[in-house]
Design an enzyme around this catalytic site. Sequence first.
Site, PDB file in Angstrom:
ATOM      1  N   GLU A  60       0.823  -1.211   0.000  1.00  0.00           N
ATOM      2  CA  GLU A  60       0.000   0.000   0.000  1.00  0.00           C
ATOM      3  C   GLU A  60       0.858   1.261   0.000  1.00  0.00           C
ATOM      4  O   GLU A  60       0.561   2.227  -0.711  1.00  0.00           O
ATOM      5  CB  GLU A  60      -0.952   0.025   1.191  1.00  0.00           C
ATOM      6  CG  GLU A  60      -1.885   1.223   1.148  1.00  0.00           C
ATOM      7  CD  GLU A  60      -2.910   1.251   2.258  1.00  0.00           C
ATOM      8  OE1 GLU A  60      -3.865   2.038   2.135  1.00  0.00           O
ATOM      9  OE2 GLU A  60      -2.763   0.510   3.248  1.00  0.00           O
ATOM     10  N   GLY A  78      -4.946   5.240  -0.037  1.00  0.00           N
ATOM     11  CA  GLY A  78      -5.431   3.902  -0.347  1.00  0.00           C
ATOM     12  C   GLY A  78      -6.859   3.732   0.133  1.00  0.00           C
ATOM     13  O   GLY A  78      -7.174   4.055   1.277  1.00  0.00           O
ATOM     14  N   HIS A  85      -1.235 -14.177   0.520  1.00  0.00           N
ATOM     15  CA  HIS A  85       0.128 -14.558   0.912  1.00  0.00           C
ATOM     16  C   HIS A  85       0.321 -16.015   0.513  1.00  0.00           C
ATOM     17  O   HIS A  85      -0.436 -16.883   0.949  1.00  0.00           O
ATOM     18  CB  HIS A  85       0.329 -14.360   2.412  1.00  0.00           C
ATOM     19  CG  HIS A  85      -0.099 -13.001   2.891  1.00  0.00           C
ATOM     20  ND1 HIS A  85       0.485 -11.837   2.446  1.00  0.00           N
ATOM     21  CD2 HIS A  85      -1.078 -12.625   3.742  1.00  0.00           C
ATOM     22  CE1 HIS A  85      -0.104 -10.802   3.021  1.00  0.00           C
ATOM     23  NE2 HIS A  85      -1.059 -11.254   3.806  1.00  0.00           N
ATOM     24  N   VAL A  86       1.320 -16.262  -0.327  1.00  0.00           N
ATOM     25  CA  VAL A  86       1.492 -17.607  -0.870  1.00  0.00           C
ATOM     26  C   VAL A  86       2.747 -18.316  -0.366  1.00  0.00           C
ATOM     27  O   VAL A  86       2.901 -19.518  -0.573  1.00  0.00           O
ATOM     28  CB  VAL A  86       1.470 -17.582  -2.416  1.00  0.00           C
ATOM     29  CG1 VAL A  86       0.116 -17.094  -2.921  1.00  0.00           C
ATOM     30  CG2 VAL A  86       2.586 -16.715  -2.974  1.00  0.00           C
ATOM     31  N   SER A  88       6.217 -17.768   2.764  1.00  0.00           N
ATOM     32  CA  SER A  88       6.741 -16.951   3.861  1.00  0.00           C
ATOM     33  C   SER A  88       8.144 -16.445   3.543  1.00  0.00           C
ATOM     34  O   SER A  88       8.848 -16.993   2.699  1.00  0.00           O
ATOM     35  CB  SER A  88       6.768 -17.762   5.158  1.00  0.00           C
ATOM     36  OG  SER A  88       7.614 -18.886   5.019  1.00  0.00           O
ATOM     37  N   GLY A 105      -6.971   6.650 -13.778  1.00  0.00           N
ATOM     38  CA  GLY A 105      -8.035   7.582 -14.090  1.00  0.00           C
ATOM     39  C   GLY A 105      -7.757   8.921 -13.416  1.00  0.00           C
ATOM     40  O   GLY A 105      -6.718   9.121 -12.791  1.00  0.00           O
TER      41      GLY A 105
END
Length: 138
Positions: A60, A78, A85-86, A88, A105
């Site tokens: 972010e 933001g 999370h796939v 560590s 935009g």
Amino acid sequence: MNIEHLKELLRKQDGLSNTLGMEFISTPEDDTCMARMKVNEKNKQPFGFLAGGASLALAENLAGVASMALVKGKICVGINVSGSHVKSAQEGDTVTAYAKLQYMGRTLHQWHISVKNSEGDLISSVEVTNYIISPAKK
């Protein structure tokens, strides 16, 4: 994307990016930006892994810096952060976030951020939407 003009502003703040140890990096492409963060005692879980919230914060913050570079003089906040999370990253590793602009935009920017470990493995995949507003006139 050149973010050098924003680095001094970021260094002077006592915000989350400095607390977690984020370093923002310019890239040659106009629609990309990067950031690095070492996994340490300030951004890890009790088990020694990078906290998922720290990965989202990195994404972010990077998207915010990148949006600010695109719309000088505007405020970029933001309004949506969504991530998976796939894998560590362990304490001592350094993760790198790669942001790619998906949509620009007048009032919204959409970014895709891939957070990878030092071996190049994907750790987190994050989407960030920024709302672009003009600062209040004094």
